[in-house]
Motif scaffolding. Structure first.
Motif, PDB file in Angstrom:
ATOM      1  N   VAL A   1      -1.280   0.958   7.730  1.00  0.00           N
ATOM      2  CA  VAL A   1      -2.505   0.856   6.941  1.00  0.00           C
ATOM      3  C   VAL A   1      -3.315  -0.304   7.512  1.00  0.00           C
ATOM      4  O   VAL A   1      -2.780  -1.368   7.772  1.00  0.00           O
TER       5      VAL A   1
ATOM      6  N   THR B   1       1.160  -3.151   7.547  1.00  0.00           N
ATOM      7  CA  THR B   1      -0.267  -3.362   7.312  1.00  0.00           C
ATOM      8  C   THR B   1      -0.850  -4.294   8.362  1.00  0.00           C
ATOM      9  O   THR B   1      -0.182  -5.229   8.819  1.00  0.00           O
TER      10      THR B   1
ATOM     11  N   HIS C   1      -4.287  -6.595   8.671  1.00  0.00           N
ATOM     12  CA  HIS C   1      -5.522  -7.069   8.062  1.00  0.00           C
ATOM     13  C   HIS C   1      -6.516  -7.368   9.173  1.00  0.00           C
ATOM     14  O   HIS C   1      -6.160  -8.051  10.142  1.00  0.00           O
TER      15      HIS C   1
ATOM     16  N   TYR D   1      -2.748   0.025  -4.057  1.00  0.00           N
ATOM     17  CA  TYR D   1      -2.268  -1.282  -3.648  1.00  0.00           C
ATOM     18  C   TYR D   1      -1.792  -2.000  -4.897  1.00  0.00           C
ATOM     19  O   TYR D   1      -2.520  -2.078  -5.890  1.00  0.00           O
TER      20      TYR D   1
ATOM     21  N   ASN E   1      -6.511  -2.677   6.619  1.00  0.00           N
ATOM     22  CA  ASN E   1      -7.482  -2.978   5.574  1.00  0.00           C
ATOM     23  C   ASN E   1      -8.404  -4.092   6.000  1.00  0.00           C
ATOM     24  O   ASN E   1      -8.096  -4.894   6.877  1.00  0.00           O
TER      25      ASN E   1
ATOM     26  N   PHE F   1      -7.340   2.763  -3.265  1.00  0.00           N
ATOM     27  CA  PHE F   1      -8.054   2.677  -1.983  1.00  0.00           C
ATOM     28  C   PHE F   1      -8.188   4.078  -1.407  1.00  0.00           C
ATOM     29  O   PHE F   1      -7.304   4.920  -1.586  1.00  0.00           O
TER      30      PHE F   1
ATOM     31  N   SER G   1     -11.557   0.659   0.580  1.00  0.00           N
ATOM     32  CA  SER G   1     -11.368   1.553   1.725  1.00  0.00           C
ATOM     33  C   SER G   1     -10.274   1.057   2.668  1.00  0.00           C
ATOM     34  O   SER G   1     -10.111  -0.153   2.856  1.00  0.00           O
ATOM     35  N   ILE G   2      -9.565   1.996   3.241  1.00  0.00           N
ATOM     36  CA  ILE G   2      -8.594   1.637   4.283  1.00  0.00           C
ATOM     37  C   ILE G   2      -8.686   2.647   5.424  1.00  0.00           C
ATOM     38  O   ILE G   2      -9.233   3.749   5.260  1.00  0.00           O
TER      39      ILE G   2
ATOM     40  N   ASP H   1     -16.301  -1.824   1.254  1.00  0.00           N
ATOM     41  CA  ASP H   1     -15.169  -1.421   2.106  1.00  0.00           C
ATOM     42  C   ASP H   1     -13.914  -2.252   1.869  1.00  0.00           C
ATOM     43  O   ASP H   1     -12.809  -1.735   1.826  1.00  0.00           O
ATOM     44  N   ALA H   2     -14.112  -3.561   1.740  1.00  0.00           N
ATOM     45  CA  ALA H   2     -12.954  -4.437   1.583  1.00  0.00           C
ATOM     46  C   ALA H   2     -12.216  -4.182   0.274  1.00  0.00           C
ATOM     47  O   ALA H   2     -11.012  -4.415   0.182  1.00  0.00           O
TER      48      ALA H   2
ATOM     49  N   TYR I   1       0.867  -1.172   0.000  1.00  0.00           N
ATOM     50  CA  TYR I   1       0.000   0.000   0.000  1.00  0.00           C
ATOM     51  C   TYR I   1       0.905   1.222   0.000  1.00  0.00           C
ATOM     52  O   TYR I   1       1.808   1.329   0.834  1.00  0.00           O
TER      53      TYR I   1
END
Ligand SMILES: Nc1ncnc2c1ncn2[C@@H]1O[C@H](COP(=O)(O)OP(=O)(O)OP(=O)(O)O)[C@@H](O)[C@H]1O
Ligand SMILES: [Mg+2]
Lengths: 229, 817
Positions: free
Chosen positions: B623, B533, B535, B591, B625, B601, B565-566, B561-562, B519
């Motif tokens: 980030v 990141t 998850h 990404y 996600n 994102f 968006s982040i 969102d998945a 990202y």
């Protein structure tokens, strides 16, 4: 002032019992000059220590100033000693780290006297023994006679009613010894009671009341001039 | 003659029982602490020495530098090992790789009995493992045991667990319910002093089958392998290292622009004490503590030793009279010298015996404390015994020499007359006082130091994590049915009144592990191509109580969102040039997918900083996600987190267990509490702080024993003076004050000296931590409190002796002379 009845002192060390005093009946009135004599080891120092409230007897009673003290704790004896009894030892027992003045001042300090009053009294006491020029010296810088005079200053500084002296001239030559004896006699004239241990008949001549000890017992007692027998 | 000396020595010691005891005990405690620490230090230094080829084994480490990050990791990509072997076959004899499947739960099923077991130390290793490391195979052939795919070597202990008394060779083990392994060897457990532990080893060429692909084995991007090389005899590691930069240039073709990669060699035997890289196999020790404890041990020993000498010499001046008489009676100087030395040796000997006894008594307890199995054999080796003997001679000589020389040199006359010569000299007194100050300064430094270490650790654990830890239960779910059925699990779990939140994430918050993915902020040419990141699944912020500074959290109301968006953390604001969290909303990130596609994102929310990784590190840009259902979840969501309602821990866990069983009947229910896990992660610090606490106590004890001895000595030296003062009317409190005053002054001085020292040390030490306690009034409060406590302890120690002296009948004390 001093009245004992059947006073006994037994030392126990390593299972050997030494009877240092064996039934002492004694009475000393206020203002008396009393000499205790006797051969070495007969119990003179032991008796003096008990009279001076430095130690307790094993048995018997002892009234000091009409107060029974034979069974009192060290704390209470210390309270009674303070200001009442002055000591003079054969080996002077001055504190080496303190000056003449500081040594003499010490009893007053422990009485909680304010500083200027202490200074005044201590200096007067030193002056009385003709030691004022040495007030800032340390004990080791003085001769034996001088040290003993300091010790006497210290004994009288708090106006003790009773002075106990254990062979005060023992470490001194006859000239210095005489000087010390004269000072003691002077104090006695001014009303202080004195009890002194001595080996010297000459010194004992200053006293009006003589006690002879042998093996922890009084074997002879002489009183001059109308004092009791 | 010697017999005569010993007889006299015994009598003298017996006459002064209290003094002898204190003196000997102090020495014994000093030596015993020293031995315990020596055992610990030797244990730490012996790590990995048991490998026969330990001097030729090196670990390859990798440093990755970009403009924004600098990571030094213990691990390298898969191809590094074989490529090194291939390129430098002249220097390298063998290489071996370790791969951890990074599964928190490794459930092994006995194929026959269908019983399942958890295995902690599970590595996939090259077949060269037994050529490089010295591990004994009890059964099986070390040359071939790991050759075939799906071969497994297990330790004796695991073999007993899985198969009881049966011969395990050839038996089947089932991993994760699907993968089968055949047991080809049984090995002895590695010694405690290994920087990695092993329960089960699996052959490296099982990997393609386990992962269904062999492509990842050739990639130079992901670096999950611990790679060891065994150098040929006589090859210097620098010789190989110097060729690494060419090796990197040639092979790391797919590294990102602006990324500098450096490979280095790390000596096997240095790993435990000197290595603190990312992705260590296990938490290592630290040479810092080895040095620290060594220094403390030496200091305690020095204090105890000097105390011992001090008390012995102080006491001996009392015997000047005896010496004088002996000389008058014709004793030779040498004879007196012998007498004093004899006493000193006897006393020192007693001290050493007592020390050994103390070690014997405290070793099991010390072991439990440190969680290491130190045995008598650590101490009972030639070097330590030789060291002890040398120490014995030094202490005995120093303690005996001074009084022996000093007293035997007296002229008889000077001793018999005049009391002056028996007085301690001014220099001697100063030395004694200096020593008391030294001891107490050290004790104060140690007390305050320990307190501050403790406060700092508390601080790190409590305050700055930035997420809730209490009532938070974490379950490893990688490749379990729970991962597949996460939504079903969540729905069922939330039915329990004791469970208030359920989420999932890719790593344990606060643990060392870091996950980077591609990202990168759009339109920022300087921005790094990857960022740290995390998850997560829905309700992550809510379950962990992480604060949202601007925007919104992931929500089911926004099904995309998945995909688009982040969330970012506050530290990321800098990277995208945003002034406030609000400014960052709507910012765009790209990404980069495995197929080199750029997917946009958008930042929908900014969260307050929290500790993604170790609290010992500064918080980096992050980030977050959202992972959607299906395969990505199974791969990326390794942990499920459940928040329990306050006060219903027991019920919550029971409900959770039932829910787990209902969804997943294969894997055993495994969980841990977030706060306990973190405590475990920071265990070594906590352990060290308790060890230093322990030695702090010892130090104070030894210092107090010394003070006690000195006070009793002073009191006895001044008995006559006390007697005189008492005949002159001094009261008991007068005397106690007189005797205690000097020492109290010394303790006050010690405290004052200690302050700048401790301030300097603490500031240095705290530098290491990004989140440190603030030093202000609290430090002053600690200084004053410790000051009062040490004065209190000192007063108690001294006043006992003073009081005793003050309560003696004056007649006894005057007659002493
Ligand atoms: N602390 C003690 N422990 C044991 N025995 C003691 C102690 N003090 C004195 N004695 C014994 O008590 C007896 C009397 O001793 P004391 O000191 O009273 O004699 P003294 O008459 O003063 O002798 P000198 O004229 O030699 O000073 C002696 O036999 C002595 O050995
Ligand atoms: Mg006598």
């Amino acid at each position: 002032m001093i009245k004992t009845n059947n006073l006994k002192k037994v030392y126990t060390t390593d299972e050997v019992e030494t009877t240092a005093l064996n039934g002492i009946d004694l009475e000393i009135s206020e203002g008396e000059f009393c000499a205790i004599m006797g051969p070495s080891g007969c119990g003179k120092s032991t008796l003096l220590n008990i009279l001076g409230l430095l130690d307790n007897p094993t048995e018997g009673t002892y009234q000091f100033l009409d107060y029974e003290v034979s069974d009192k704790s060290e704390r209470e004896r210390a309270r009674l000693r303070k200001g009442n009894i002055g000591f003079v030892f054969q080996s002077f027992n001055l504190i080496d780290e303190l000056t003449v003045f500081e040594n003499v001042e010490l009893p007053l300090l422990y009485l909680g006297m304010p500083e200027d009053e202490r200074k005044e009294k201590a200096e007067a006491a030193i002056d009385r023994m003709n030691m004022i020029h040495r007030r800032n010296h340390f004990p080791q810088q003085l001769s034996g006679g001088q040290q003993q005079r300091v010790a006497i200053s210290r004994a009288v500084v708090a106006n003790a009613k009773l002075i106990l002296a254990d062979e005060p001239t023992g470490n001194l030559d006859s000239d210095h010894g005489d000087e010390v004896m004269k000072l003691l006699a002077e104090l006695n004239d001014q009303g202080t009671t004195i009890v002194m241990v001595t080996h010297s008949p000459h010194d004992a001549g200053y006293a009006e009341h003589t006690i002879n000890l042998f093996d922890g017992q009084i074997v002879q007692e002489e009183v001059e001039d109308g004092f009791h027998v | 003659m010697i017999k005569n000396y010993l007889k006299i020595a015994f009598r003298n010691l017996g006459k002064r029982k209290g003094f002898t005891f204190i003196n000997v005990l102090g020495l014994a405690i000093g030596i015993a602490s020293c031995l315990l620490i020596a055992a610990y230090v030797l244990h730490e230094l012996s790590y990995d020495q048991f490998h026969e080829k330990s001097d030729r084994i090196y670990r390859v480490t990798q440093t990755t530098e970009t403009s924004s990050k600098n990571e030094s990791g213990a691990t390298t990509p898969f191809p590094v090992g074989p490529t090194l072997q291939n390129d430098f076959s002249g220097q390298i004899e063998k290489t071996v790789r370790f791969f951890d499947m990074q599964e928190e739960v490794r459930t092994i099923l006995n194929a026959q009995t269908e019983e399942s077991f958890r295995v902690d130390h599970f590595y996939v290793v090259d077949s060269t493992f037994f050529d490089v490391f010295s591990a004994d195979l009890v059964r099986g052939n070390p040359k071939t045991a790991l050759d075939e795919p799906r071969s497994a070597v297990i330790t004796e202990e695991q073999a007993r667990r899985f198969f009881g008394d049966e011969n395990p060779i050839g038996k089947q083990l089932i991993f994760k319910g699907v993968e089968e392994f055949t047991v080809t060897g049984v090995m002895k457990a590695l010694p405690e002093t290994s920087h990695f532990q092993v329960d089960m080893l699996v052959s490296f060429n099982s990997l393609p089958e386990l992962y269904g692909s062999r492509e990842f084995l050739e990639r130079w991007f992901w670096n999950p392998c611990w790679t060891y090389v065994l150098l040929k005899d006589g090859v210097a590691p620098q010789e190989l290292e110097s060729q690494f930069s060419g090796f990197v240039d040639k092979n790391y073709a797919d590294r990102e622009k602006g990324e500098t990669i450096t490979l280095s060699l790390q000596s096997l035997t240095d790993i435990h004490l000197y290595s603190n890289l990312d992705q260590e196999m296990e938490a290592n020790g630290s040479i810092f503590y080895v040095y620290l404890f060594s220094v403390v041990a030496v200091l305690i020993l020095v204090i105890a030793g000097i105390n011992f000498m001090n008390l012995s010499t102080a006491r001996s001046t009392e015997r000047a009279r005896e010496v004088g008489i002996r000389r008058v009676l014709g004793a030779q100087r040498g004879q007196l010298f012998g007498q004093f030395m004899g006493e000193s040796m006897l006393m020192t000997g007693l001290g050493f015996l007592m020390a050994l006894f103390l070690v014997y008594l405290s070793l099991p307890w010390f072991n439990k404390f440190l969680n290491i199995p130190l045995g008598a054999e650590v101490i009972m080796n030639g070097k330590v015994i030789a060291g002890l003997l040398i120490l014995f001679v030094i202490v005995a000589l120093l303690a005996g020499l001074y009084p022996a020389l000093y007293l035997s040199g007296f002229k008889p006359v000077s001793i018999m007359h005049g009391s002056k010569s028996t007085q301690s000299g001014a220099g001697e007194k100063l030395l004694r006082k200096g020593l008391v100050v030294f001891q107490f300064t050290l004790s104060v430094v140690l007390i305050i130091g320990t307190l501050i270490v403790y406060l700092q650790l508390q601080h790190m654990q409590d305050k700055k994590m930035g997420f809730d830890q209490e009532q938070v239960v974490v379950m490893p779910i990688t490749q379990t049915l729970i991962a597949w059925e996460f939504d079903q699990f969540k729905e069922k779990a939330l039915k329990s009144p004791h469970i208030t939140g359920v989420t999932g994430m890719s790593k344990i918050l606060g643990s060392d592990r870091q996950i980077f993915s591609k990202y990168s902020p759009a339109n920022q040419p300087d921005a790094p191509p990857t960022n740290m990141t995390l998850h997560v699944r829905h309700d992550f912020l809510e379950t962990y109580g992480i604060e949202l500074l601007a925007g919104r959290s992931f929500s089911r109301d926004y099904p995309a969102d998945a995909e688009n968006s982040i969330l970012i953390n506050k530290s990321m604001l800098n990277q995208i040039n945003a002034q406030t969290p609000r400014d960052a909303l709507g910012a765009r990130f790209y990404y980069t997918t495995a197929e080199d596609e750029r997917k946009p994102f958008e930042v929908i929310g900014v969260v307050d900083d929290f500790n993604y990784t170790s609290i010992k590190k500064e918080i980096s840009p992050l980030v977050i996600n959202l992972v959607k259902e299906g395969r990505p979840t199974v791969r990326n969501i390794e942990f499920a987190t459940v928040k329990l309602a306050a006060g219903s821990t027991q019920n919550g866990i029971e409900d959770l267990r039932a829910t787990w069983k209902g969804v997943n009947h294969i894997d055993p229910f495994t969980y841990f509490f977030q706060d306990e896990k973190l405590k475990e992660i920071y265990k070594s610090e906590a352990q060290m702080s308790s060890v230093s606490g322990f030695f702090t106590l010892l130090c104070i004890l030894v210092a107090c024993l010394g003070l006690f001895g000195l006070a009793s000595y002073t009191a006895s030296r001044r008995t006559k003076e006390i007697g005189i003062r008492k005949t002159l009317g001094a009261s008991v409190p007068n005397i106690v004050a007189l005797l205690s005053k000097d020492y109290l002054k010394l303790i006050v001085i010690s405290n004052i000296i200690a302050w700048p020292v401790i301030y300097y040390l603490v500031v240095q030490w705290l530098q290491e931590f990004p989140y440190r306690i603030e030093l202000g009034w609290n430090l002053a409060a600690i200084f004053v409190t410790v000051g009062i406590v040490t004065i209190g302890i000192g007063l108690l120690t001294v006043s006992y002796q003073s009081l005793r002296a003050a309560l003696i009948n004056p007649v006894d004390s005057i007659q002493q002379e």
